[in-house]
Design an enzyme around this catalytic site. Structure first.
Site, PDB file in Angstrom:
ATOM      1  N   THR A 175       0.814  -1.213   0.000  1.00 19.36           N
ATOM      2  CA  THR A 175       0.000   0.000   0.000  1.00 19.36           C
ATOM      3  C   THR A 175       0.851   1.267   0.000  1.00 19.36           C
ATOM      4  O   THR A 175       0.308   2.375  -0.030  1.00 19.36           O
ATOM      5  CB  THR A 175      -0.905   0.035   1.242  1.00 19.36           C
ATOM      6  OG1 THR A 175      -0.053  -0.058   2.399  1.00 19.36           O
ATOM      7  CG2 THR A 175      -1.889  -1.109   1.242  1.00 19.36           C
TER       8      THR A 175
ATOM      9  N   CYS B 118      16.904   5.902  -4.586  1.00 20.35           N
ATOM     10  CA  CYS B 118      16.447   6.556  -5.823  1.00 20.35           C
ATOM     11  C   CYS B 118      17.366   7.720  -6.210  1.00 20.35           C
ATOM     12  O   CYS B 118      17.721   7.891  -7.379  1.00 20.35           O
ATOM     13  CB  CYS B 118      15.012   7.035  -5.677  1.00 20.35           C
ATOM     14  SG  CYS B 118      14.623   7.771  -4.076  1.00 20.35           S
TER      15      CYS B 118
ATOM     16  N   SER C  67       7.393  12.144  -2.796  1.00 16.87           N
ATOM     17  CA  SER C  67       7.069  10.722  -2.695  1.00 16.87           C
ATOM     18  C   SER C  67       8.296   9.902  -2.319  1.00 16.87           C
ATOM     19  O   SER C  67       8.162   8.781  -1.835  1.00 16.87           O
ATOM     20  CB  SER C  67       6.466  10.199  -4.000  1.00 16.87           C
ATOM     21  OG  SER C  67       7.432  10.180  -5.018  1.00 16.87           O
TER      22      SER C  67
ATOM     23  N   HIS D  72      12.829  12.946  -9.204  1.00 15.71           N
ATOM     24  CA  HIS D  72      13.981  13.645  -8.643  1.00 15.71           C
ATOM     25  C   HIS D  72      14.760  14.319  -9.772  1.00 15.71           C
ATOM     26  O   HIS D  72      15.027  13.720 -10.819  1.00 15.71           O
ATOM     27  CB  HIS D  72      14.911  12.670  -7.917  1.00 15.71           C
ATOM     28  CG  HIS D  72      14.302  12.077  -6.676  1.00 15.71           C
ATOM     29  ND1 HIS D  72      13.099  12.490  -6.147  1.00 15.71           N
ATOM     30  CD2 HIS D  72      14.740  11.075  -5.847  1.00 15.71           C
ATOM     31  CE1 HIS D  72      12.835  11.791  -5.049  1.00 15.71           C
ATOM     32  NE2 HIS D  72      13.799  10.919  -4.849  1.00 15.71           N
TER      33      HIS D  72
HETATM   34  N1  LIG Z   1       9.538   6.273  -2.196  1.00 13.08           N
HETATM   35  C1  LIG Z   1      10.614   6.172  -2.969  1.00 13.08           C
HETATM   36  O1  LIG Z   1      10.811   6.961  -3.914  1.00 13.08           O
HETATM   37  C2  LIG Z   1      11.622   5.112  -2.722  1.00 13.08           C
HETATM   38  C3  LIG Z   1      12.643   4.904  -3.650  1.00 13.08           C
HETATM   39  C4  LIG Z   1      13.601   3.929  -3.401  1.00 13.08           C
HETATM   40  C5  LIG Z   1      13.511   3.168  -2.260  1.00 13.08           C
HETATM   41  N2  LIG Z   1      12.494   3.397  -1.361  1.00 13.08           N
HETATM   42  C6  LIG Z   1      12.428   2.560  -0.171  1.00 13.08           C
HETATM   43  O2  LIG Z   1      11.268   1.772  -0.272  1.00 13.08           O
HETATM   44  C7  LIG Z   1      10.735   1.531   1.007  1.00 13.08           C
HETATM   45  C8  LIG Z   1       9.265   1.889   0.990  1.00 13.08           C
HETATM   46  O3  LIG Z   1       9.089   3.246   0.691  1.00 13.08           O
HETATM   47  P1  LIG Z   1       7.646   3.866   0.427  1.00 13.08           P
HETATM   48  O4  LIG Z   1       7.911   5.253  -0.039  1.00 13.08           O
HETATM   49  O5  LIG Z   1       6.841   2.955  -0.427  1.00 13.08           O
HETATM   50  O6  LIG Z   1       7.044   3.909   1.899  1.00 13.08           O
HETATM   51  P2  LIG Z   1       5.545   4.156   2.414  1.00 13.08           P
HETATM   52  O7  LIG Z   1       4.743   4.877   1.370  1.00 13.08           O
HETATM   53  O8  LIG Z   1       5.674   4.779   3.735  1.00 13.08           O
HETATM   54  O9  LIG Z   1       4.920   2.674   2.556  1.00 13.08           O
HETATM   55  C9  LIG Z   1       5.289   1.808   3.569  1.00 13.08           C
HETATM   56  C10 LIG Z   1       4.630   0.469   3.354  1.00 13.08           C
HETATM   57  O10 LIG Z   1       5.182  -0.480   4.267  1.00 13.08           O
HETATM   58  C11 LIG Z   1       4.165  -1.061   5.076  1.00 13.08           C
HETATM   59  N3  LIG Z   1       4.713  -1.203   6.428  1.00 13.08           N
HETATM   60  C12 LIG Z   1       5.069  -0.194   7.266  1.00 13.08           C
HETATM   61  N4  LIG Z   1       5.625  -0.714   8.393  1.00 13.08           N
HETATM   62  C13 LIG Z   1       5.613  -2.053   8.243  1.00 13.08           C
HETATM   63  C14 LIG Z   1       6.016  -3.145   9.061  1.00 13.08           C
HETATM   64  N5  LIG Z   1       6.576  -2.943  10.263  1.00 13.08           N
HETATM   65  N6  LIG Z   1       5.835  -4.402   8.591  1.00 13.08           N
HETATM   66  C15 LIG Z   1       5.267  -4.619   7.391  1.00 13.08           C
HETATM   67  N7  LIG Z   1       4.862  -3.630   6.574  1.00 13.08           N
HETATM   68  C16 LIG Z   1       5.032  -2.376   6.998  1.00 13.08           C
HETATM   69  C17 LIG Z   1       2.979  -0.134   4.990  1.00 13.08           C
HETATM   70  O11 LIG Z   1       1.793  -0.905   5.134  1.00 13.08           O
HETATM   71  P3  LIG Z   1       0.393  -0.351   5.742  1.00 13.08           P
HETATM   72  O12 LIG Z   1      -0.018   0.817   4.845  1.00 13.08           O
HETATM   73  O13 LIG Z   1      -0.524  -1.510   5.650  1.00 13.08           O
HETATM   74  O14 LIG Z   1       0.675   0.083   7.152  1.00 13.08           O
HETATM   75  C18 LIG Z   1       3.140   0.440   3.593  1.00 13.08           C
HETATM   76  O15 LIG Z   1       2.569  -0.461   2.661  1.00 13.08           O
HETATM   77  C19 LIG Z   1      11.574   2.341   1.985  1.00 13.08           C
HETATM   78  O16 LIG Z   1      12.572   1.508   2.545  1.00 13.08           O
HETATM   79  C20 LIG Z   1      12.238   3.357   1.097  1.00 13.08           C
HETATM   80  O17 LIG Z   1      13.481   3.768   1.616  1.00 13.08           O
HETATM   81  C21 LIG Z   1      11.547   4.330  -1.595  1.00 13.08           C
END
Ligand SMILES: NC(=O)c1ccc[n+]([C@@H]2O[C@H](COP(=O)([O-])OP(=O)(O)OC[C@H]3O[C@@H](n4cnc5c(N)ncnc54)[C@H](OP(=O)(O)O)[C@@H]3O)[C@@H](O)[C@H]2O)c1
Ligand SMILES: NC(=O)c1ccc[n+]([C@@H]2O[C@H](COP(=O)([O-])OP(=O)(O)OC[C@H]3O[C@@H](n4cnc5c(N)ncnc54)[C@H](OP(=O)(O)O)[C@@H]3O)[C@@H](O)[C@H]2O)c1
Ligand SMILES: NC(=O)c1ccc[n+]([C@@H]2O[C@H](COP(=O)([O-])OP(=O)(O)OC[C@H]3O[C@@H](n4cnc5c(N)ncnc54)[C@H](OP(=O)(O)O)[C@@H]3O)[C@@H](O)[C@H]2O)c1
Ligand SMILES: NC(=O)c1ccc[n+]([C@@H]2O[C@H](COP(=O)([O-])OP(=O)(O)OC[C@H]3O[C@@H](n4cnc5c(N)ncnc54)[C@H](OP(=O)(O)O)[C@@H]3O)[C@@H](O)[C@H]2O)c1
Lengths: 356, 356, 356, 356
Positions: free
Chosen positions: B13, B150, B180, B244
């Site tokens: 999500t 990213c 994001s 970015h």
């Molecule tokens: N956003 C970017 O541009 C980007 C780029 C490269 C890498 N990343 C990396 O990708 C990862 C996710 O980023 P995001 O931006 O998608 O984050 P986000 O929007 O905050 O989403 C977090 C997701 O993880 C779930 N979650 C949170 N805590 C959890 C736990 N303890 N156990 C299991 N599931 C959990 C949440 O589920 P619920 O909603 O059900 O609580 C949600 O689906 C991070 O490590 C980030 O550093 C992000």
């Protein structure tokens, strides 16, 4: 006590014009005597102006009528501030100078005339003497002094003390500028919502050109056979209202430490500080030592008068010869109206402006 | 024809999770089989997800229930995509790998384990072989592969072909990143409206560290006694949603021309292109030759699949040894989910993933 | 001359707390004596505060240490301002009142206690007498007075004089509110960039409930068998920093003219004006007569002290019985800290607060 | 099978023009044959267009040259779509109609000609017959059909089925509109960053006038001596890119329940649905039942084709006779280009357009 001088503000309803009005409302010896405009001529200032700054339109100014941009109507005016749009400014400013007015211009049109100062009062005050040449050559009673592009000042002010004290090889700059820098209506909203807008080669180049000239006009205290430094700038606007943010990498010809650079920036003072000019901030450069500062919203109004200090932070050592710093400058204050008023105070001090 | 593989998406999500869902909806041989979450467990995906991307929640996915993040519930899953938050990701990913799952992680927790690939498929595909060491050392049936930050990818992808072909002395980077990239809720609105938000030393440093490692893992084609290059990064967020923007200055140890650099970028292809992997864009780097481009709004979805190409423009010569370029990368697509899917396709091709 | 009273500001680092600090810096007889916080306890105020308002942190305040929220540490404090978060505020405020402090609260927790005033000094000043009942019933030496929800005030202030003078049938309100109304970190940036965020039934309903109570506590000057009016509110946030914008349609039981309504609004004064309280604006309601005003950016700081007047404009006749008006209120000033200080001045005048 | 018709798009590089291009790229029987412009004439479409929408410029269109707005150059064109700016549109559209072209206009210039349909295909399809009168009176082979103001459509589409089935006394509307509604360059950025911009009496009035006319042209199914309803609108722009958000209060002459209103909205279908026109969404109105929806960012592209359904939510009972609802309409799709294409499909179906 000094006699009060009367100022005319051309482009008084513009984004720079309003800062002149705001700052002069409390000035000890310069008073707004004439508000000039174009589309708004004939209407009360308070009704037509978009007051996109702090505070309210000063009460005594609100009812003044905006009048034509015509030297013949300004008999009792002692100083002319000219934040006119590029293109419109050039001929108008010449006409005013011919009529005997000291013209302090924020517009680009005369910035590169060889006999016109491009003045940052703390950085290249001795260039004021170009006025003598200017008057002689052009046979004018008045004169034109310009202030640099706001973007150029945001880099030139911190670069100046460094350039004066260290051997710089090159500086690579990236700017994240505010919307007010383009005037009103200026940047279309659809260009900056959810976007980063590059300003392109032309803007990049004029930024570099102005910084180069300003640095070359400082008094260097270092021995350096080769004065040349290589500059690069990449300029942008984002959806901020006031305040230009600039990331500045500097590579030196010798090893440096950020500590030394920091001391140099922190101790920088110029003639305006020595002369205690009323619009001179205590420190032209305010060093800030927090990991996530400066920020545009929180630092653009820094200093006293507000917006007159450039805030510098994020001092960081990239390698032995390269450092990084970040500056925030209030583009319409230090970068325009405030810079213009400070320049005027210096010109008065040096005897270039007096009651006409 | 390839058999269809079933994927579980952890953090389904989240902002990266939704891009996995969107991109896999049309994938030729990977299919979403399990949607994992935390706060949203037990609810239909379509009701809880903030679909902050293009298009609509795929119909066949909207009614699927979000389920716990538990390997024991994923019997028929072949691949695990893990865009979990920093901190939460580490132990969970180890558990899945222990249980025999190939884990493709976008989170930072294992990026610097010496036996874990930090993979950009076009840039350092041979690091996949670290998996063998990893399995052996850790006695795992499964494994973990990570994709880089990213922000690091936005610079590393254009720097890689240049680094492979020229002698770089240093690169100085300034990023203007989207919201994001910090997930949801992420950045408070009061931090970015009418503001530029510096991300600070920590974020700057990890960006530099990841770019360094990635470049060091490329196959260099130049003779260079000294492989080292000096990197600096200054990172920020502004009020953009996705994409970015990065200004990259590069100084070389020898004279270069932007034309040569341009050709190198334009002709860059990697194994994904050679293998015609389904998520590989024709060109990992799309050169754009307009003065005011790339722009975040207009270029983040470039390429095919959309968002998989990094757009590079503003190629400019600063001096004989220094050039400037600007890149735009879609942080949640190429910089996360899309990069993860492309990595998976490569791993499948190399025999590291099969039906369990 | 009045003796100086010492104030403690709970939640002093919050968005409302900073306005208390800013406004009290120049107050004639109330002085900041104690800055309370939670996460920031132990640190100098100037270092931890996010100063998201005009001007700079007052010099004499910048070095003060943020201290715990504990009545036992506040021996020499005469007044307690409490802009604490919902939930946290309730028990803390009771404790302070029990300890003998006059508590001026901007938080919602006690707003609907039947013995606690919900005070807009110009609108329902006589409700101050509830304090007597409160002290008696609760056996407190101190007391609690609350100020209403900022959103409710933006409508209630212009509705009050109209309700007092005309027979209103119903009022239908749509609000476009600023981000600071939700505190910090408050609204995630991804909720408001390129978006309009509805606040939902709960927020709509509490807005209606507070306006209803406030109007019912005014002194009506019209004969009306049926006092009841029907209210509807639909509330939103957009990407503005300060200032709530509210479109208010009013339907009457009789024919009205916008002229009459305009006169009523323009001539509205309350006890604070009659008593010339230091924080009372000349006019609680400033009528503005321009087609495209009020605007949030240009009108939120209206009045003197800045931000204490509600700006009302766009007066329009929809039909013989229905009119439209638009208000802009500075949510953290008139809608919170300024309202709290004005209430305090009135309480002092009425003898409810004195040196302890 | 239907023969393919060739369309010319006037104003093809504008914000409405690009949606015509995007939507026609996949149309079963209408094909883009001519791209007209003004400033961009002579250049390849893909190079000059600001593609401020989803996806990329269709490949087959990118290389087409933008051509003059001249009927004499359009020999093989069957339909002319005219999203030209106000003022420019009027005479041009007449000239095209005179030359025999069916002109589908999104501009306001002819909207109130008594013989020109102001068409929402689901709402007032029978007004198409005005064309006969128009041709006769003006002695034209072609004709002009207009689509209403986007803002008016956002209210008129949900109001229409309600008006057809219930006795409405009045409706009071507040709009929060997007920037693309004003074209490009349109709204200056300094007007909407950290601001809410009222559009003023003129815009309010034309919104009311168009809604009134459209509702009066529906087929009412209720007995009502007095057809008149009183309308009020207060219109604004904020910093959103696409999608108008409208809060609509409706007061009835009789008691109503939101349930009944909800059913009426949900079951609303028109001729386009009955005829299964290719651009007709399954439901012109999509009801959404979440407390914090609709939202501009998440709902503007609703429906299939994307952006063709108006999303309605926040159905609430204010009192027995007054309800509240909120709509989101994609202003350049349903409110302009999509509405124009749907109108054309209906006109084709009714025999008004054929190969010329
Ligand atoms: N956003 C970017 O541009 C980007 C780029 C490269 C890498 N990343 C990396 O990708 C990862 C996710 O980023 P995001 O931006 O998608 O984050 P986000 O929007 O905050 O989403 C977090 C997701 O993880 C779930 N979650 C949170 N805590 C959890 C736990 N303890 N156990 C299991 N599931 C959990 C949440 O589920 P619920 O909603 O059900 O609580 C949600 O689906 C991070 O490590 C980030 O550093 C992000
Ligand atoms: N904005 C900055 O940050 C900044 C910084 C440094 C330098 N500058 C320079 O300062 C100048 C003014 O910039 P701005 O941002 O204040 O512009 P602006 O907001 O667009 O204001 C322009 C002003 O000039 C007047 N004007 C326009 N055309 C005129 C003409 N032909 N004759 C006489 N008056 C005319 C306008 O009067 P009416 O309203 O009555 O039409 C208005 O008062 C420009 O040259 C700019 O490059 C600006
Ligand atoms: N913002 C408005 O426009 C507005 C208008 C009217 C009424 N109000 C009401 O005013 C109150 C404050 O709002 P705000 O916007 O100023 O909030 P805010 O920016 O979130 O600030 C909260 C403040 O409370 C402190 N705090 C948090 N939890 C605490 C606890 N458990 N004990 C003691 N102190 C605690 C914080 O201190 P640390 O920083 O030290 O942690 C901070 O100073 C809320 O009840 C709000 O409903 C706000
Ligand atoms: N935007 C909306 O949401 C919306 C909704 C409903 C109705 N409308 C109406 O649709 C029309 C177009 O709006 P828009 O937002 O698309 O405007 P826009 O973005 O400003 O585009 C204007 C287009 O018209 C062309 N053009 C301008 N002047 C012209 C002239 N004198 N002769 C021929 N072509 C000319 C331009 O061509 P060049 O680029 O080549 O100069 C450009 O393609 C307006 O009447 C508007 O009221 C708009």
């Amino acid at each position: 006590m000094r006699r009060t001088l009367k100022a005319a503000i051309l482009g008084s309803t513009g984004l720079v014009g309003i800062e002149y009005v705001r700052m002069l409302a409390n000035h000890p010896y310069i008073k707004v005597g004439y508000l000039a405009g174009k589309g708004s001529v004939g209407k009360p200032y308070g009704e037509v102006v978009r007051w996109q700054t702090i505070g309210q339109v000063p009460t005594e100014i609100a009812d003044m009528e905006v009048k034509p941009t015509d030297p013949k109507l300004m008999d009792d005016v002692d100083i002319v501030f000219s934040p006119l749009p590029q293109g419109a400014a050039g001929p108008v400013e010449e006409e005013f100078a011919k009529h005997g007015f000291p013209v302090i211009s924020n517009s680009p049109d005369h910035r590169f005339d060889p006999d016109v100062p491009l003045l940052i009062p703390e950085v290249n005050p001795h260039t004021i003497s170009l006025i003598d040449k200017q008057r002689e050559r052009r046979d004018w009673r008045g004169f034109i002094v310009t202030t640099p592009l706001c973007t150029a000042q945001g880099a030139a002010i911190p670069l100046a003390p460094i350039y004066m004290n260290f051997k710089i090889d090159s500086s690579l700059i990236t700017t994240i500028q505010s919307l007010s820098g383009a005037g009103y209506p200026g940047i279309p909203s659809l260009d900056v919502i959810d976007n980063v807008l590059p300003l392109g080669d032309n803007y990049d180049n004029k930024t570099v050109k102005e910084i180069s000239r300003i640095l070359s006009e400082t008094k260097r205290m270092v021995d350096d056979d080769d004065n040349n430094l290589s500059l690069g700038a990449t300029t942008h606007r984002v959806a901020t209202i006031h305040g230009h943010y600039e990331v500045i990498y500097i590579t030196f010809k010798e090893d440096v430490t950020v500590e030394k650079i920091g001391e140099t920036l922190d101790s920088f003072r110029g003639e305006p500080q020595n002369l205690k000019l009323p619009t001179a901030p205590d420190k032209p450069i305010l060093l800030i030592n927090q990991d996530a500062r400066p920020q545009v919203y929180f630092d653009r109004w820094a200093g006293n008068p507000p917006g007159m200090s450039v805030v510098v932070g994020r001092l960081g050592q990239i390698n032995r010869r390269t450092i990084r710093l970040v500056s925030v400058i209030h583009n319409t204050v230090r970068g325009a109206a405030g810079g213009g008023i400070l320049a005027t105070e210096l010109l008065i001090e040096k005897g270039y402006i007096d009651k006409r």
